[in-house]
Design a protein around this motif. Structure first.
Motif, mmCIF file in Angstrom:
data_model
loop_
_atom_site.group_PDB
_atom_site.id
_atom_site.type_symbol
_atom_site.label_atom_id
_atom_site.label_comp_id
_atom_site.label_asym_id
_atom_site.label_seq_id
_atom_site.Cartn_x
_atom_site.Cartn_y
_atom_site.Cartn_z
ATOM 1 N N ALA A 38 21.058 0.682 19.446
ATOM 2 C CA ALA A 38 19.786 1.255 19.007
ATOM 3 C C ALA A 38 19.865 1.710 17.548
ATOM 4 C CB ALA A 38 19.416 2.454 19.886
ATOM 5 N N LEU A 39 18.712 1.746 16.892
ATOM 6 C CA LEU A 39 18.662 2.167 15.493
ATOM 7 C C LEU A 39 19.165 3.596 15.335
ATOM 8 C CD1 LEU A 39 17.761 1.325 12.626
ATOM 9 C CD2 LEU A 39 15.508 2.268 13.163
ATOM 10 N N TRP A 40 18.764 4.477 16.249
ATOM 11 C CA TRP A 40 19.194 5.872 16.151
ATOM 12 C C TRP A 40 20.696 5.996 16.316
ATOM 13 C CZ3 TRP A 40 21.852 8.339 19.983
ATOM 14 C CH2 TRP A 40 21.785 7.820 21.276
ATOM 15 N N GLU A 41 21.308 5.102 17.124
ATOM 16 C CA GLU A 41 22.764 5.128 17.284
ATOM 17 C C GLU A 41 23.458 4.748 15.982
ATOM 18 O OE1 GLU A 41 24.106 3.995 21.680
ATOM 19 O OE2 GLU A 41 22.834 2.441 20.781
ATOM 20 N N ALA A 42 22.901 3.779 15.282
ATOM 21 C CA ALA A 42 23.478 3.387 13.993
ATOM 22 C C ALA A 42 23.450 4.560 13.013
ATOM 23 C CB ALA A 42 22.713 2.188 13.420
ATOM 24 N N ILE A 43 22.310 5.251 12.942
ATOM 25 C CA ILE A 43 22.176 6.385 12.021
ATOM 26 C C ILE A 43 23.100 7.529 12.439
ATOM 27 C CG2 ILE A 43 20.587 8.154 11.157
ATOM 28 C CD1 ILE A 43 18.340 6.029 11.457
ATOM 29 N N LEU A 44 23.130 7.826 13.741
ATOM 30 C CA LEU A 44 23.954 8.935 14.237
ATOM 31 C C LEU A 44 25.429 8.709 13.960
ATOM 32 C CD1 LEU A 44 24.483 11.506 15.917
ATOM 33 C CD2 LEU A 44 24.493 10.048 17.962
ATOM 34 N N TRP A 45 25.943 7.551 14.363
ATOM 35 C CA TRP A 45 27.383 7.344 14.277
ATOM 36 C C TRP A 45 27.868 7.084 12.860
ATOM 37 C CZ3 TRP A 45 30.320 9.226 17.740
ATOM 38 C CH2 TRP A 45 29.831 9.383 19.045
ATOM 39 N N THR A 46 27.030 6.503 12.009
ATOM 40 C CA THR A 46 27.453 6.372 10.606
ATOM 41 C C THR A 46 27.473 7.744 9.928
ATOM 42 O OG1 THR A 46 25.162 5.849 9.958
ATOM 43 C CG2 THR A 46 26.673 3.985 10.307
ATOM 44 N N THR A 47 26.556 8.630 10.320
ATOM 45 C CA THR A 47 26.574 9.982 9.763
ATOM 46 C C THR A 47 27.804 10.746 10.253
ATOM 47 O OG1 THR A 47 24.157 10.018 9.629
ATOM 48 C CG2 THR A 47 25.286 12.138 9.553
ATOM 49 N N VAL A 48 28.131 10.593 11.529
ATOM 50 C CA VAL A 48 29.356 11.207 12.059
ATOM 51 C C VAL A 48 30.575 10.674 11.302
ATOM 52 C CG1 VAL A 48 30.877 11.340 14.069
ATOM 53 C CG2 VAL A 48 28.418 11.675 14.350
ATOM 54 N N GLY A 49 30.598 9.363 11.062
ATOM 55 C CA GLY A 49 31.708 8.776 10.314
ATOM 56 C C GLY A 49 31.803 9.325 8.906
ATOM 57 N N SER A 50 30.648 9.523 8.259
ATOM 58 C CA SER A 50 30.637 10.083 6.911
ATOM 59 C C SER A 50 31.246 11.480 6.889
ATOM 60 C CB SER A 50 29.200 10.146 6.373
ATOM 61 O OG SER A 50 28.641 8.863 6.240
ATOM 62 N N VAL A 51 30.858 12.299 7.854
ATOM 63 C CA VAL A 51 31.349 13.678 7.903
ATOM 64 C C VAL A 51 32.849 13.709 8.213
ATOM 65 C CG1 VAL A 51 31.163 15.897 9.094
ATOM 66 C CG2 VAL A 51 29.099 14.610 8.534
ATOM 67 N N VAL A 52 33.284 12.890 9.153
ATOM 68 C CA VAL A 52 34.704 12.859 9.520
ATOM 69 C C VAL A 52 35.558 12.417 8.331
ATOM 70 C CG1 VAL A 52 36.428 11.686 10.944
ATOM 71 C CG2 VAL A 52 34.318 12.521 11.981
ATOM 72 N N GLY A 53 35.139 11.339 7.660
ATOM 73 C CA GLY A 53 35.889 10.873 6.498
ATOM 74 C C GLY A 53 35.928 11.914 5.396
ATOM 75 N N ALA A 54 34.785 12.572 5.165
ATOM 76 C CA ALA A 54 34.720 13.607 4.127
ATOM 77 C C ALA A 54 35.610 14.796 4.480
ATOM 78 C CB ALA A 54 33.268 14.060 3.944
ATOM 79 N N LEU A 55 35.676 15.156 5.762
ATOM 80 C CA LEU A 55 36.516 16.282 6.172
ATOM 81 C C LEU A 55 38.002 15.983 5.970
ATOM 82 C CD1 LEU A 55 34.688 17.505 9.404
ATOM 83 C CD2 LEU A 55 34.959 18.761 7.250
ATOM 84 N N VAL A 56 38.389 14.730 6.137
ATOM 85 C CA VAL A 56 39.789 14.361 5.868
ATOM 86 C C VAL A 56 40.119 14.598 4.393
ATOM 87 C CG1 VAL A 56 41.449 12.462 5.797
ATOM 88 C CG2 VAL A 56 39.919 12.711 7.762
ATOM 89 N N LEU A 57 39.231 14.155 3.504
ATOM 90 C CA LEU A 57 39.453 14.359 2.072
ATOM 91 C C LEU A 57 39.379 15.844 1.720
ATOM 92 C CD1 LEU A 57 37.419 11.389 0.558
ATOM 93 C CD2 LEU A 57 39.891 11.582 0.811
ATOM 94 N N TYR A 58 38.481 16.575 2.364
ATOM 95 C CA TYR A 58 38.401 18.024 2.177
ATOM 96 C C TYR A 58 39.741 18.669 2.545
ATOM 97 C CZ TYR A 58 36.987 22.873 3.076
ATOM 98 O OH TYR A 58 36.899 24.243 3.091
ATOM 99 N N GLY A 59 40.321 18.227 3.661
ATOM 100 C CA GLY A 59 41.613 18.762 4.090
ATOM 101 C C GLY A 59 42.716 18.488 3.082
ATOM 102 N N ILE A 60 42.685 17.310 2.476
ATOM 103 C CA ILE A 60 43.677 16.989 1.446
ATOM 104 C C ILE A 60 43.525 17.933 0.256
ATOM 105 C CG2 ILE A 60 44.383 15.232 -0.236
ATOM 106 C CD1 ILE A 60 43.636 13.124 1.880
ATOM 107 N N GLY A 61 42.265 18.153 -0.154
ATOM 108 C CA GLY A 61 42.019 19.066 -1.266
ATOM 109 C C GLY A 61 42.447 20.488 -0.932
ATOM 110 N N ALA A 62 42.165 20.937 0.307
ATOM 111 C CA ALA A 62 42.547 22.289 0.724
ATOM 112 C C ALA A 62 44.063 22.442 0.759
ATOM 113 C CB ALA A 62 41.949 22.600 2.094
ATOM 114 N N TRP A 63 44.765 21.407 1.206
ATOM 115 C CA TRP A 63 46.230 21.449 1.226
ATOM 116 C C TRP A 63 46.783 21.539 -0.189
ATOM 117 C CZ3 TRP A 63 49.571 17.947 -1.077
ATOM 118 C CH2 TRP A 63 50.932 18.166 -0.819
ATOM 119 N N PHE A 64 46.185 20.799 -1.115
ATOM 120 C CA PHE A 64 46.670 20.805 -2.498
ATOM 121 C C PHE A 64 46.430 22.179 -3.122
ATOM 122 C CE2 PHE A 64 46.948 19.507 -6.943
ATOM 123 C CZ PHE A 64 48.039 18.660 -6.888
#
Length: 222
Positions: free
Chosen positions: A65-91
């Protein structure tokens, strides 16, 4: 025709790596789109401008479904960004200041000014950064360095990502097999961003070199 075959037909702009990543959508559906976008955050050369329209194309064909595409790509965006956030916080700021002291043309004061700026405008930087190629991923690192509250970072990231993702998913939905015409325009935008970054770096180097020369001349005069 599968999503991967559609990607391969989009032209030379899409690398083999992109073809394999978006192929996840043929295997695990909308979750594959989320994984692909999370990977795009961690590896900026992967263009979300290619992955997102393909998710829209897959939704148009009934893969999910279209809403599934929007939902899961947004979840992916947040998860990927949080990984980079964690790297910055560790540094952290202290390590960054230590590195700055040992780099030419940069000082610990530059780090302090950047941290102060991010404390004032970090929310806007994270939100609007989601609309700028390359910076969409990189903005997460300084957010982690200055320890922006995680909930606030995730909120701004999700808000910006859902807008960006929806636009390109809908483009893929409405354009169908012609989704790859987006490439022509996004290539221009990305090139403009790269040129702007290069100009900014050159300007920074010139200003700093001139400042150091003035300081040396003043010291020699004294």
């Amino acid at each position: 025709m599968t999503t991967t075959e559609a990607a391969a037909g989009g032209g030379s702009w899409l690398s083999t790596l992109v073809d394999h990543v978006v192929g996840l959508m043929d295997i695990i559906g909308p979750y594959g789109a989320g994984v692909a976008i999370a990977a795009e955050n961690l590896f900026p050369p992967l263009p979300s401008e290619a992955i997102l329209p393909l998710a829209g194309l897959a939704a148009q064909r009934g893969s999910f479904a279209l809403w599934e595409a929007i939902l899961w790509t947004t979840v992916g965006s947040v998860v990927g960004a949080l990984v980079l956030y964690g790297i910055g916080a560790w540094f952290g700021v202290d390590r960054l200041r230590w590195v700055a002291k040992r780099l030419p043309l940069i000082s610990a004061d530059d780090v302090d000014r950047t941290v102060a700026w991010f404390d004032r405008h970090g929310g806007k930087a994270v939100f609007f950064g989601r609309f700028v190629p390359i910076f969409r991923s990189l903005i997460s690192i300084p957010a982690g360095v200055v320890r922006m509250p995680v909930w606030r970072f995730a909120l701004y990231t999700a808000a910006g990502s859902v807008i960006w993702n929806t636009i390109f998913i809908l483009l893929g939905w409405y354009l169908g097999n012609g989704w790859h015409i987006v490439e022509q325009y996004m290539d221009v935008v990305q090139n403009v961003v790269i040129v702007a970054v290069v100009v900014a770096v050159v300007w920074f180097v010139v200003v700093r070199v001139r400042a150091q020369r003035r300081q040396r001349r003043a010291a020699a005069t004294d």
